[in-house]
Design a protein around this motif. Structure first.
Motif, PDB file in Angstrom:
ATOM      1  N   LEU A 608       0.818  -1.219   0.000  1.00  0.00           N
ATOM      2  CA  LEU A 608       0.000   0.000   0.000  1.00  0.00           C
ATOM      3  C   LEU A 608       0.850   1.266   0.000  1.00  0.00           C
ATOM      4  CD1 LEU A 608      -3.083  -0.391   2.361  1.00  0.00           C
ATOM      5  CD2 LEU A 608      -3.066  -0.040  -0.101  1.00  0.00           C
ATOM      6  N   GLN A 609       0.452   2.198  -0.857  1.00  0.00           N
ATOM      7  CA  GLN A 609       1.069   3.516  -0.884  1.00  0.00           C
ATOM      8  C   GLN A 609       0.033   4.631  -0.734  1.00  0.00           C
ATOM      9  OE1 GLN A 609       4.129   2.121  -4.298  1.00  0.00           O
ATOM     10  NE2 GLN A 609       3.974   4.295  -4.040  1.00  0.00           N
ATOM     11  N   ILE A 610      -1.174   4.362  -1.172  1.00  0.00           N
ATOM     12  CA  ILE A 610      -2.265   5.333  -0.989  1.00  0.00           C
ATOM     13  C   ILE A 610      -3.382   4.615  -0.244  1.00  0.00           C
ATOM     14  CG2 ILE A 610      -3.987   6.746  -2.138  1.00  0.00           C
ATOM     15  CD1 ILE A 610      -2.043   7.267  -4.338  1.00  0.00           C
ATOM     16  N   PHE A 611      -3.625   5.049   0.981  1.00  0.00           N
ATOM     17  CA  PHE A 611      -4.557   4.377   1.891  1.00  0.00           C
ATOM     18  C   PHE A 611      -5.519   5.425   2.418  1.00  0.00           C
ATOM     19  CE2 PHE A 611      -4.925   2.363   6.347  1.00  0.00           C
ATOM     20  CZ  PHE A 611      -6.078   1.679   5.975  1.00  0.00           C
ATOM     21  N   ASP A 612      -6.765   5.396   1.912  1.00  0.00           N
ATOM     22  CA  ASP A 612      -7.735   6.443   2.240  1.00  0.00           C
ATOM     23  C   ASP A 612      -9.029   5.804   2.745  1.00  0.00           C
ATOM     24  OD1 ASP A 612      -9.330   8.655   2.460  1.00  0.00           O
ATOM     25  OD2 ASP A 612      -8.837   9.471   0.482  1.00  0.00           O
ATOM     26  N   LEU A 613      -9.275   5.976   4.061  1.00  0.00           N
ATOM     27  CA  LEU A 613     -10.515   5.505   4.685  1.00  0.00           C
ATOM     28  C   LEU A 613     -11.280   6.682   5.282  1.00  0.00           C
ATOM     29  CD1 LEU A 613      -9.263   2.323   6.591  1.00  0.00           C
ATOM     30  CD2 LEU A 613     -10.172   2.476   4.285  1.00  0.00           C
ATOM     31  N   SER A 614     -11.015   7.877   4.817  1.00  0.00           N
ATOM     32  CA  SER A 614     -11.604   9.076   5.410  1.00  0.00           C
ATOM     33  C   SER A 614     -13.117   9.118   5.206  1.00  0.00           C
ATOM     34  CB  SER A 614     -10.965  10.330   4.793  1.00  0.00           C
ATOM     35  OG  SER A 614     -11.199  10.372   3.402  1.00  0.00           O
ATOM     36  N   ASN A 615     -13.764   9.892   6.065  1.00  0.00           N
ATOM     37  CA  ASN A 615     -15.213  10.143   5.970  1.00  0.00           C
ATOM     38  C   ASN A 615     -16.034   8.855   6.018  1.00  0.00           C
ATOM     39  OD1 ASN A 615     -15.252  13.176   5.475  1.00  0.00           O
ATOM     40  ND2 ASN A 615     -13.914  12.486   3.815  1.00  0.00           N
ATOM     41  N   ASN A 616     -15.727   8.025   7.008  1.00  0.00           N
ATOM     42  CA  ASN A 616     -16.519   6.838   7.331  1.00  0.00           C
ATOM     43  C   ASN A 616     -16.845   6.894   8.817  1.00  0.00           C
ATOM     44  OD1 ASN A 616     -16.837   4.772   4.979  1.00  0.00           O
ATOM     45  ND2 ASN A 616     -14.744   5.525   4.750  1.00  0.00           N
ATOM     46  N   THR A 617     -17.185   5.778   9.405  1.00  0.00           N
ATOM     47  CA  THR A 617     -17.469   5.755  10.855  1.00  0.00           C
ATOM     48  C   THR A 617     -16.627   4.681  11.536  1.00  0.00           C
ATOM     49  OG1 THR A 617     -19.402   4.362  10.373  1.00  0.00           O
ATOM     50  CG2 THR A 617     -19.795   6.706  10.681  1.00  0.00           C
ATOM     51  N   PHE A 618     -15.407   4.512  11.110  1.00  0.00           N
ATOM     52  CA  PHE A 618     -14.507   3.558  11.747  1.00  0.00           C
ATOM     53  C   PHE A 618     -14.231   3.989  13.187  1.00  0.00           C
ATOM     54  CE2 PHE A 618     -13.251   2.798   7.260  1.00  0.00           C
ATOM     55  CZ  PHE A 618     -13.544   1.453   7.212  1.00  0.00           C
ATOM     56  N   SER A 619     -14.070   3.002  14.051  1.00  0.00           N
ATOM     57  CA  SER A 619     -13.820   3.284  15.466  1.00  0.00           C
ATOM     58  C   SER A 619     -12.647   2.443  15.942  1.00  0.00           C
ATOM     59  CB  SER A 619     -15.085   2.980  16.292  1.00  0.00           C
ATOM     60  OG  SER A 619     -15.478   1.622  16.106  1.00  0.00           O
ATOM     61  N   GLY A 620     -12.325   2.623  17.235  1.00  0.00           N
ATOM     62  CA  GLY A 620     -11.217   1.869  17.813  1.00  0.00           C
ATOM     63  C   GLY A 620      -9.891   2.571  17.579  1.00  0.00           C
ATOM     64  N   ARG A 621      -8.824   1.825  17.835  1.00  0.00           N
ATOM     65  CA  ARG A 621      -7.483   2.394  17.761  1.00  0.00           C
ATOM     66  C   ARG A 621      -6.871   2.235  16.365  1.00  0.00           C
ATOM     67  NH1 ARG A 621      -4.585   3.097  22.552  1.00  0.00           N
ATOM     68  NH2 ARG A 621      -5.793   2.716  24.451  1.00  0.00           N
ATOM     69  N   ILE A 622      -5.921   3.096  16.071  1.00  0.00           N
ATOM     70  CA  ILE A 622      -5.094   2.890  14.882  1.00  0.00           C
ATOM     71  C   ILE A 622      -4.120   1.759  15.218  1.00  0.00           C
ATOM     72  CG2 ILE A 622      -3.395   3.908  13.320  1.00  0.00           C
ATOM     73  CD1 ILE A 622      -4.589   6.635  13.996  1.00  0.00           C
ATOM     74  N   PRO A 623      -4.116   0.677  14.459  1.00  0.00           N
ATOM     75  CA  PRO A 623      -3.289  -0.472  14.842  1.00  0.00           C
ATOM     76  C   PRO A 623      -1.796  -0.166  14.722  1.00  0.00           C
ATOM     77  CG  PRO A 623      -4.236  -0.807  12.675  1.00  0.00           C
ATOM     78  CD  PRO A 623      -4.874   0.426  13.222  1.00  0.00           C
ATOM     79  N   SER A 624      -1.042  -0.739  15.640  1.00  0.00           N
ATOM     80  CA  SER A 624       0.410  -0.537  15.620  1.00  0.00           C
ATOM     81  C   SER A 624       1.072  -1.272  14.464  1.00  0.00           C
ATOM     82  CB  SER A 624       1.017  -1.009  16.949  1.00  0.00           C
ATOM     83  OG  SER A 624       0.713  -2.381  17.164  1.00  0.00           O
ATOM     84  N   CYS A 625       0.323  -2.190  13.835  1.00  0.00           N
ATOM     85  CA  CYS A 625       0.911  -2.965  12.736  1.00  0.00           C
ATOM     86  C   CYS A 625       1.018  -2.167  11.444  1.00  0.00           C
ATOM     87  CB  CYS A 625       0.103  -4.234  12.494  1.00  0.00           C
ATOM     88  SG  CYS A 625      -1.630  -3.934  12.045  1.00  0.00           S
ATOM     89  N   VAL A 626       0.716  -0.866  11.473  1.00  0.00           N
ATOM     90  CA  VAL A 626       0.849  -0.071  10.256  1.00  0.00           C
ATOM     91  C   VAL A 626       2.283  -0.041   9.747  1.00  0.00           C
ATOM     92  CG1 VAL A 626      -1.150   1.410  10.658  1.00  0.00           C
ATOM     93  CG2 VAL A 626       1.054   2.023  11.659  1.00  0.00           C
ATOM     94  N   ASN A 627       3.234  -0.402  10.617  1.00  0.00           N
ATOM     95  CA  ASN A 627       4.623  -0.440  10.140  1.00  0.00           C
ATOM     96  C   ASN A 627       4.862  -1.580   9.156  1.00  0.00           C
ATOM     97  OD1 ASN A 627       4.460  -2.509  11.957  1.00  0.00           O
ATOM     98  ND2 ASN A 627       6.194  -1.844  13.228  1.00  0.00           N
ATOM     99  N   ASN A 628       3.803  -2.392   8.884  1.00  0.00           N
ATOM    100  CA  ASN A 628       3.911  -3.412   7.839  1.00  0.00           C
ATOM    101  C   ASN A 628       3.753  -2.813   6.443  1.00  0.00           C
ATOM    102  OD1 ASN A 628       4.259  -5.453   9.692  1.00  0.00           O
ATOM    103  ND2 ASN A 628       2.092  -6.031   9.736  1.00  0.00           N
ATOM    104  N   PHE A 629       3.391  -1.537   6.348  1.00  0.00           N
ATOM    105  CA  PHE A 629       3.274  -0.885   5.040  1.00  0.00           C
ATOM    106  C   PHE A 629       4.680  -0.569   4.529  1.00  0.00           C
ATOM    107  CE2 PHE A 629      -1.069   1.114   6.354  1.00  0.00           C
ATOM    108  CZ  PHE A 629      -1.669  -0.130   6.240  1.00  0.00           C
ATOM    109  N   THR A 630       5.389  -1.604   4.177  1.00  0.00           N
ATOM    110  CA  THR A 630       6.809  -1.436   3.835  1.00  0.00           C
ATOM    111  C   THR A 630       7.029  -0.591   2.592  1.00  0.00           C
ATOM    112  OG1 THR A 630       6.712  -3.582   2.714  1.00  0.00           O
ATOM    113  CG2 THR A 630       7.550  -3.558   4.965  1.00  0.00           C
ATOM    114  N   ALA A 631       6.028  -0.494   1.718  1.00  0.00           N
ATOM    115  CA  ALA A 631       6.175   0.346   0.531  1.00  0.00           C
ATOM    116  C   ALA A 631       6.301   1.818   0.912  1.00  0.00           C
ATOM    117  CB  ALA A 631       4.990   0.151  -0.406  1.00  0.00           C
ATOM    118  N   MET A 632       5.870   2.168   2.148  1.00  0.00           N
ATOM    119  CA  MET A 632       5.995   3.543   2.622  1.00  0.00           C
ATOM    120  C   MET A 632       7.288   3.748   3.408  1.00  0.00           C
ATOM    121  SD  MET A 632       2.110   4.415   3.829  1.00  0.00           S
ATOM    122  CE  MET A 632       0.669   3.979   2.845  1.00  0.00           C
TER     123      MET A 632
END
Length: 878
Positions: A608-632
């Protein structure tokens, strides 16, 4: 009368003839010398021959071997033709070739020889032709090559990393006619290469493509010795804004001229002697001049490209004089006005590219009356990105050999002509982003059996087809955004016939009748899909689970619909995803830590390089596993993407198939050509809570990060400064607290920062970059200091201290002046006393009398006092 010859005798004579003839022919067979045969065998044994092409090199006469040509008189080996042709040799060149004393022709091109070019090649002094091109040679060209004084052809081009510190050795090749040093690094020889080339008067062909040359000059006409040039290729060099030298356009024998992409600047010379020209490419240079008139007189011209220059002129009707033209490319060169009708006289024209210019006029006036010969030759027509108007003429359907037709991004109106359905060789059709209206039926596609790309986004056409229609084509790319697809606004059933080939599907909407209903759960039938765009419709329901079967998918765009529910677990199978845009829906759930718990299933998508989930109703925490986005995390260049696994914004048939509008720097930015270099995360306007995970700051190639409009709390991670490439950061409208991390000041690329409406406190960092930003981006916090008008605690005390320091300084200066006055008064008084004593003798005697009497008096008093103390102490003792 002669006595007849007996039949028996005649029969015996006839039988003996073949034997005699065989003996005679045997006596005339030419055999190569044994020493040369042994030399060739040694050469063979030092090579690897995976295709067994030298299998014939085992008989007793090397003149019969493959690639070997011998003299018809002496049998000496004169030529070796060992160029690869679907096969190759590899290894090292054996010096046994030196035993071929009469070798005149040596061709070892298109093989896998590696290492350095052996210096002993310069000892093959009989050579007249040497071709070592397209191998893996590297290092410096041995100057011993200059010993080959009989050489008339030398080709060392397109090897690995050949370089030349000098080309002085070329002076020894006085008979040279053909020189090819393509892709040889001549940076160190750039200052004198022209002087050396000018010393080769017999030169007919000069190819120096991609040699990193950065210097060229224009000597006086009398000093130019090369007057026989027929072929000149100086393309893809770095002449650093030098003008094109005039001596080039005085080469009257020139038939091939390629100066493409060499950083020339200035104008195209207005006078030229090169009337024999057949090929000219001046594209990708900074040339700003009108179309040169002398080009219209080059009647033998077959290829003309002035693409990406600045012609800034009209195209003359005299273009019709170039009756030999097969390719005309004036794209991105800014000609204006109407396309001249003289273009119809170009009966051999196969490729016409006038795209991305300022051309105007009715398209029917230009192509409404085409000559039969023009119709019969054209295979490529690109008029896209101009200002052409009117309806597409029916006569375009006569271009029966047309393979590519691009008319997109003009001002065309009306319907597609039904005659389009007769273009049986058409593979790519682009009419996108015009103002076309009308109904498209099966007749429009009747004979388009070879069609692979159909791009028609941005029009208001209606597709009217039978429900049982079976298309005659198999598409790779289909773009029908803004169309009315009929079929009750559902996805039409005929699309299923394209499932085996379709790679890019765009049925997004920018103003037409929107698709509605649920997205069908049948994506397992479309294994070839790589890009899906169903954005800006009225799709409802959940994202189908079968979307996870598209394991080759690079881009998924479902934004601006009415989708609900959670992201399906199967999305984790789409590991090739580079762009995921689900913004503007009603999706819910958390961003889970593990696949299957909700939104952290995204963490498995490491491309993933472009990740857009804006303007929804997602809840909870931002997961710490985002460091798996190695392309970034990994830094890449654009060349790493083009044509490779990461090339998801392919330039296909002249269009960028993928683009993105990214909310960055407080506005919406559109990317297409450099989209592959954009790394963006947008989770804004959801119900996310918890803190900002420090793992997010490991995505060091991130360019834009937007977490605004959530319920994030805690402090901003100190490691935020590790995001050195970040240009835009929006953390506004959260509940973040604490002070601004000091590492903000090290983010040199940061041009947009919004921290407004949080609970941040403390002083805004003293950074010119931060203090130059708008104050509103820090408002709604407990922050202080510039650019805010609110002063920090201690700033007023600092002012008082400054005032006290000024008062103390004033007092100090007053005291200093008192000392000066007192000193002056003492000096004056002392000088007055001294002057009086000098002038008044009686006063002087009285003064010195006192000076001497007083010490003696004091001494006597002290002595008397001591004697008195001794007596008292003595009486007390008794």
């Amino acid at each position: 009368m002669a006595k007849p010859i007996p039949h028996v005798v005649l029969f015996l004579v006839i039988l003996s003839l073949p034997n005699s003839i065989f003996k005679l022919s045997n006596s005339n067979i030419i055999l190569c010398p044994e020493i040369e045969e042994e030399a060739l065998l040694s050469f063979k044994h030092s090579l690897e021959d995976p295709s067994n092409q030298l299998s014939s090199w085992n008989s007793t006469n090397c003149c019969n071997w493959k690639g070997v040509v011998c003299s018809n008189v002496t049998g000496n080996v004169h030529q070796l033709h060992l160029q690869g042709d679907g096969w190759y040799l590899q290894g090292n060149i054996n010096p046994s070739l030196l035993k071929l004393k009469h070798l005149k022709y040596l061709d070892l091109s298109l093989n896998y020889f590696d290492g350095r070019i052996p210096s002993f090649m310069g000892s093959l002094t009989s050579l007249e032709y040497l071709n070592l091109s397209r191998n893996g040679f590297y290092g410096k060209i041995p100057p011993t090559i200059g010993n080959l004084s009989r050489l008339h052809t030398l080709n060392l081009g397109d090897n690995g990393w050949l370089e030349g510190d000098s080309v002085e050795w070329l002076r020894g090749l006085s008979q040279l006619k053909h020189l090819n040093l393509n892709s040889v690094n001549l940076t160190k020889a750039a200052a004198h290469w022209m002087q050396v080339i000018n010393a080769l008067p017999s030169l007919v062909e000069l190819r120096l493509y991609g040699c990193s040359l950065n210097f060229i000059f224009d000597p006086p006409s009398d000093d130019v010795n090369i007057t026989s040039l027929a072929i000149l290729d100086l393309s893809e060099n770095k002449f650093e804004s030098f003008p094109i030298p005039n001596w080039i356009f005085k080469q009257s024998n020139l038939v091939f001229l390629d100066l493409r992409d060499s950083e020339f600047r200035g104008s195209i010379p207005t006078i030229s002697n090169i009337t024999k020209l057949q090929y000219i490419d001046l594209s990708l240079n900074d040339l700003s001049s009108p179309f040169p008139d002398w080009l219209y007189s080059c009647k033998d011209l077959q290829f003309l490209s002035l693409s990406e220059t600045s012609l800034q002129s009209r195209i003359s009707n005299a273009i019709g004089n170039l009756t030999s033209l097969t390719t005309l490319d004036l794209s991105y060169s800014q000609p204006f006005g109407e396309i001249p009708t003289g273009i119809h006289k170009l009966c051999k024209l196969q490729r016409l590219d006038l795209s991305n210019n300022l051309l105007q006029g009715e398209i029917s006036d230009i192509f409404g009356q085409m000559s039969d010969c023009f119709i019969g030759a054209l295979t490529y027509l690109d008029l896209s990105d101009n200002q052409l108007s009117g309806e597409i003429p029916i006569s375009l359907g006569k271009l029966s050999h047309l393979v590519i037709l691009r008319l997109g991004r003009n001002r065309l109106i009306g319907n597609l002509p039904m005659s389009m359905g007769r273009l049986s060789n058409l593979e790519h059709l682009d009419v996108g982003y015009n103002m076309m209206t009308g109904v498209v039926t099966e007749t429009h596609f009747a004979n388009l059996t070879k069609l692979r790309t159909f791009s028609a986004n941005g029009n208001h056409l209606t597709l009217k087809l039978r429900s049982t229609w079976n298309p005659p084509f198999k598409l790779d790319v289909l773009e029908l955004g803004s169309w009315n697809l009929g079929a009750g606004s559902d996805i039409p059933s005929w699309l299923e016939t394209q499932k085996s080939t379709l790679k890019y599907l765009d049925s997004s909407n920018t103003g037409g009748n929107k698709l509605n209903g649920e997205i069908p759960d049948c994506w397992m039938k479309w294994p070839s899909l790589r890009m899906v765009n169903l954005s800006d419709n009225n799709f409802s329901g959940s994202i189908p689970n079968s979307i996870g079967t598209l394991t080759e998918m690079r881009s998924l765009n479902l934004y601006d619909n009415k989708l609900s529910g959670q992201i399906p677990i199967s999305i984790s199978n789409c590991t090739s995803l580079v762009k995921l845009d689900l913004s503007g829906n009603n999706l819910v759930g958390g961003i889970p830590i593990r696949i299957g718990t909700s939104l952290a299933r995204i963490c498995h998508l490491n491309s993933l390089q472009i990740f857009d989930l804006s303007n929804n109703t997602f809840s909870g925490r931002i997961p710490s596993c985002v460091n798996n986005f190695t392309a970034m995390i990994v830094k890449r260049n654009l060349s790493d993407y083009i044509g490779g696994e990461l090339d998801f914004s392919s330039y296909y048939n002249g269009n960028f198939l993928e683009s993105a509008s990214v909310a960055t720097k407080g506005r919406e930015a559109h990317y297409d050509s450099i989209l592959s270099l954009v790394n963006n995360i947008d989770l804004s306007n959801n119900n996310l809570s918890g803190g900002i995970p420090k793992e997010l700051t490991s995505l060091v190639e991130l360019i834009s990060l937007n977490l605004s409009g959530n319920h994030l709390k805690g402090s901003i991670p100190e490691s935020i400064g590790d995001l050195k490439q970040l240009e835009s950061l929006d953390l506004s409208r959260n509940i973040l607290s604490g002070e601004m991390p000091k590492s903000f000041s090290s983010m040199s690329s940061l041009s947009y920062l919004n921290l407004s409406c949080n609970n941040l406190s403390g002083r805004i960092l003293e950074s010119t970059q931060l203090r130059g930003m708008d104050a509103s981006r820090f408002a709604g916090n407990n922050l202080c200091g510039p650019p805010l008008t609110r002063k920090c605690r201690g700033d007023d005390d600092g002012d008082e201290d400054a005032e006290n320091k000024e008062d103390i300084q004033d007092d100090k200066s007053k005291i200093e002046w008192l000392y000066v006055v007192l000193s002056l008064g003492y000096a004056v008084g002392f000088s007055v006393c001294c002057t009086t004593l000098v002038l008044k003798k009686s006063w002087r005697r009285a003064y010195f009398g006192c000076v001497f009497v007083i010490p003696f008096t004091l001494l006597i008093l002290a002595y008397v006092r001591c004697v008195w103390y001794e007596r008292i102490s003595h009486v007390t003792a008794f």
